[in-house]
Design an enzyme around this catalytic site. Structure first.
Site, short mmCIF file in Angstrom:
data_model
loop_
_atom_site.label_atom_id
_atom_site.label_comp_id
_atom_site.label_asym_id
_atom_site.label_seq_id
_atom_site.Cartn_x
_atom_site.Cartn_y
_atom_site.Cartn_z
CG ASP A 150 -2.09 0.91 1.11
OD1 ASP A 150 -2.37 1.40 -0.01
OD2 ASP A 150 -2.77 1.15 2.13
CD GLU A 164 -0.04 5.93 -4.24
OE1 GLU A 164 -1.03 5.23 -4.48
OE2 GLU A 164 0.46 6.02 -3.11
CG ASP A 223 -7.79 4.69 0.11
OD1 ASP A 223 -7.83 3.45 0.05
OD2 ASP A 223 -6.88 5.30 0.70
#
Length: 815
Positions: A423, A426, A491
């Site tokens: 997670d 990026e 999300d």
């Protein structure tokens, strides 16, 4: 009159300039010479040289090297070796044509221009070609050292006025993305609804409705401008690095994506359990809650294949513990035993990991001592604040960081953990001042997730070579699919807008090679209790690549904790997902072999139909299902467009619809509109509690007969569901289905192809032939007359093929 004429001429001058720019490149660029050199063409100009290299008949690469620079041969995206294919070089008075059997590159000498055509059809041309300019300070970026607008390099192309554009990675702006300037910088968008210009998985690739792709082979940050100035220009803009792009063409959309994934790598087939149902929330705070949840799925007769642990597995609090990356002994006193118990029930364990090591975590000093973290200008670990605490970032570009991180994963796998969840990759917060082993933050930012997935994939290949890894991550780059990434759309808000964005995101990413893009079913962000939304999202999820409800836990995302009617509807959706395992697993095989997306836009079916260019409300699931998700609250009808090349049958009622029409259909609470192509074979299976118990020793095979179909075909792929590269090792079976209609005689054929290391099972088949409108006069199985059942009301012919291990089975029906 004279002054009016002068005014008109003045108004036309900018248009003339634009028109001429579309015909020629930078006026200062002059052609010098062109020579063949070792399987490629070098074109020298007044300001540099072009290197043009064919990879195949449908892929050509062009690199511009400005004067004073050296060519950079390294690509993070491309894995295909250039083929030794036949090329021709034809010199004319004012042009040179460099041709493969598919693509022709034309270099016009004066005014200088490079253009591309495929089998006689013009695709695209450079407009100004290579350019340098300053970024727009108001909307763009600044140089962190100078405090002024950054210098950018670009490559500009000319577009036709009517072509639609797709690509640029993960966005939610509408299927036709022309008119936008996209930032190429992976960035999470928390709680987005139906629109998002910038998300976690950008890709420097543009696809055109003219059936070609342009891939810009450079991961550095920048922009991809899809004609935002409305001047018929497509421009790739970057802070630096390679000036390299590939032109990818084909005879169909299947060819284009096949060529692109040949260039950048095919996705490995995931483990079969990845096609099942997941239990997941933010998050299971202790072992008792996790065990109770798994047991509830079993007690409620809802299939389950995996449980996923969010960050509470390594800490009791959201903040301050990230980077511990070890089971919290108070909350999980017997993690290894818990994992083993789940495994006995056929349930896999997946745990979250993040690349951030907080200075309050148990592993901070270890990470510092082992030089694991990204550095500042002085060579010290660069620590900074973000939501979860004061943190460093693992430098996965250097050997110390890679080795350290892989050892964490190796230890988890040895405990029994079979899935990796990465997670915030990026990375979510990535200071421009950070330095990595291979470059600055802005130079490597967009390939952080790419390298992270690679780290896990290559670690498995080294230490667990027979296993297929499961790698759930939300950030990547061109070609990350070859490392087995299972990307999700971040999300998303728990709202109807969030649901509406999902088909577009998955369809676009599938076109760009990322075939397993999917969403948190039910939506993730905000404590919204909307049973209709939840149900419709899960019903859509049956026909998206991964079935995985996930959300903040104020409102439970697992169906076992929902009220009875919602639970019952969710159970039916999940059970259908398991019935479709033979079809869905075969889609995974096609993705692995051909790069085909699991979800496919209508553009694939009708590439010449302008009506479907911007359509995402209805899509294809594989080749033979047509799906229209219910995306609006309280909707009672939906508009469905039926592609013209086939007739279609309602999957639930059997009602037939003609192709080429848009129909308003009535909605049902227990399913979304789903249709099957006439002439399709749909293999299905009995529902199992877990894919561990899945078998193709008995299959339900549905054939959708129609008088318009003279011949049909389909297949089923099977292997053990877990061995890496099972197909390449000959550990597989492929069932090939074929139909032929001649007059009143319908013949169906089933042929089994097995690999050298595979034993064909003894198999029985329950064959259901749909749309049989009259009682057949005779049915033969393997040449012998058999008893059959014809259901007049359902127009269904039922034929039992008894268990047999023979390679070929035949059914002859006299209608």
């Amino acid at each position: 009159m004279k002054s009016n004429s002068i005014a008109k001429l003045a108004a036309m001058l900018p248009l003339l300039v634009v028109s001429q720019a579309g015909q020629a490149q930078n006026a200062d660029r002059k052609f010098d010479s062109a020579t063949r050199n070792g399987g490629q063409l070098e074109v020298h100009t007044s300001d540099g040289r072009y290197v043009i290299k064919p990879y195949s008949a449908g892929i050509v690469e062009t690199t511009f090297v400005p004067n004073g620079e050296q060519i950079d041969p390294a690509s993070h995206a491309v894995v295909l070796a250039p083929a030794a294919i036949r090329t021709t070089l034809t010199t004319k008075v004012n042009s040179i044509e460099y041709a493969t059997p598919g693509i022709v590159v034309t270099i016009t000498k004066s005014p200088f221009q490079i253009s591309y055509a495929y089998k006689g059809k013009r695709l695209v041309a450079e407009k100004h070609g290579y350019v340098k300019f300053k970024d727009d300070v108001a909307t763009g970026s600044r140089d962190i050292n100078k405090g002024e607008a950054r210098e950018l390099e670009g490559i500009e192309f000319a577009l036709d006025k009517d072509e639609a554009l797709y690509g640029a990675g993960e966005r939610a702006v509408g299927m036709n993305r022309r008119g936008h300037r996209f930032t190429l910088y992976n960035k999470a968008h928390y709680g987005y609804d139906d629109k998002s210009e910038q998300m976690g998985y950008a890709m420097p690739v543009a696809l055109s409705s003219k059936m070609y792709a342009l891939h810009f082979d450079n991961p550095q940050t920048g922009y991809l401008d899809f004609d935002s100035k409305n001047n018929d220009s497509l421009t790739y803009e970057t802070i630096g690095g390679r000036k390299t792009y590939q032109v990818i063409a084909g005879d169909s959309w299947e060819d284009v994506v096949g060529n692109y994934t040949s260039l950048t790598g095919k996705q490995p087939l995931p483990p079969r359990w990845a096609f099942g149902n997941f239990a997941m929330r933010f998050g299971y705070r202790n072992e008792a809650v996790a065990r109770d949840t798994v047991n509830k799925f079993i007690a409620d007769d809802i299939p389950l294949d995996a449980i996923v642990f969010d960050l509470f597995w390594f800490g009791k609090e959201i903040k301050g513990t990230m980077g511990n990356l070890a089971w919290d002994k108070d909350s999980f006193p017997n993690a290894t035993g818990m994992i083993a118990d789940f495994q006995k029930k056929g349930v896999q364990t997946v745990v979250i990991t993040e690349p951030f090591i907080l200075d309050t975590s148990s592993k901070w000093q270890e990470a510092v001592d082992n030089k694991v973290l990204g550095m500042d200008a002085n060579g010290a670990p660069l620590a900074y604040d973000f939501y979860f605490g004061h943190t460093g970032l693992i430098d996965i570009f250097g050997k110390p960081g890679k080795d350290w991180f892989w050892n964490i994963y190796k230890g988890l796998r040895e405990q029994g953990v079979t899935g990796v969840w990465g997670d915030l990759g990026e990375p979510e917060v990535h200071p421009a001042a950070m330095r990595h082993a291979t470059g600055s933050a802005d130079q490597v930012h967009n390939i952080y997730g790419h390298q992270w997935a690679r780290l896990v994939a290559e670690g498995y290949q080294q230490d667990f070579p027979t296993e297929r890894p499961f790698i759930l991550m939300r950030a990547g780059y061109s070609g990350t699919q070859r490392y087995g990434i299972i990307p999700w759309s971040g999300d998303v808000n728990r709202g109807w807008g969030g649901l509406q964005a999902q088909p577009e995101i998955s369809l676009q990413m599938g076109m760009q090679g990322a075939g397993y893009m999917h969403s948190d079913l039910g939506g993730f962000a905000n404590p919204v209790l909307d049973n209709e939304l939840y149900t419709r999202w899960l019903q859509y999820g049956v026909f998206q690549p991964i079935f995985r409800p996930h959300a903040q836990d104020e409102v439970a995302p697992e169906p076992v904790y929902r009220e009875d009617r919602t639970k019952a509807l969710a159970r039916e959706a999940i059970r259908l997902r398991y019935r479709l395992l033979p079809y869905n697993y075969t889609l995974g095989f096609d993705n692995n072999q051909k790069g085909l997306p699991l979800m496919r836009p209508m553009l694939y079916e009708e590439p010449g139909n302008a009506k479907v260019r911007a359509m995402s409300s209805t899509y294809l699931w594989g080749k033979d299902f047509l799906v229209t998700p219910v995306l609006k609250q309280g909707a009672t009808t939906a508009e469905v467009y039926f592609p013209a090349r086939s007739a279609w049958f309602d999957f639930y009622s059997g009602e037939k619809y003609a192709g080429g029409a848009t129909v308003s259909v009535k909605l049902n609470a227990d399913h979304v509109p789903v249709y099957v192509r006439a002439g399709a074979f749909i293999p299905m299976a009995k529902v199992v509690q877990t894919t561990r118990d899945y078998s193709t020793k008995h299959i339900d095979l549905h054939y959708y007969h129609d008088a318009s179909v003279g011949a049909g075909a389909g297949k089923l792929y099977d292997d053990d569901g877990s061995t890496a590269q099972a197909y390449e090792q000959g550990k597989y079976e492929l069932l090939h289905f074929a139909s032929k209609l001649q007059g009143r005689s319908l013949s169906l054929r089933i042929e089994s192809e097995v690999g050298k290391q595979y034993q064909r099972p003894e198999r029985s088949i329950a064959l259901q032939v749909h749309n049989v409108t009259a009682h057949p006069s005779l049915v033969r199985v393997d040449g012998k007359p058999v008893i059959f059942v014809w259901d007049e009301a359902a127009k269904m012919l039922n034929i039992a093929l008894p268990a047999s291990s023979q390679a070929g089975r035949s059914v002859a029906i006299t209608l």
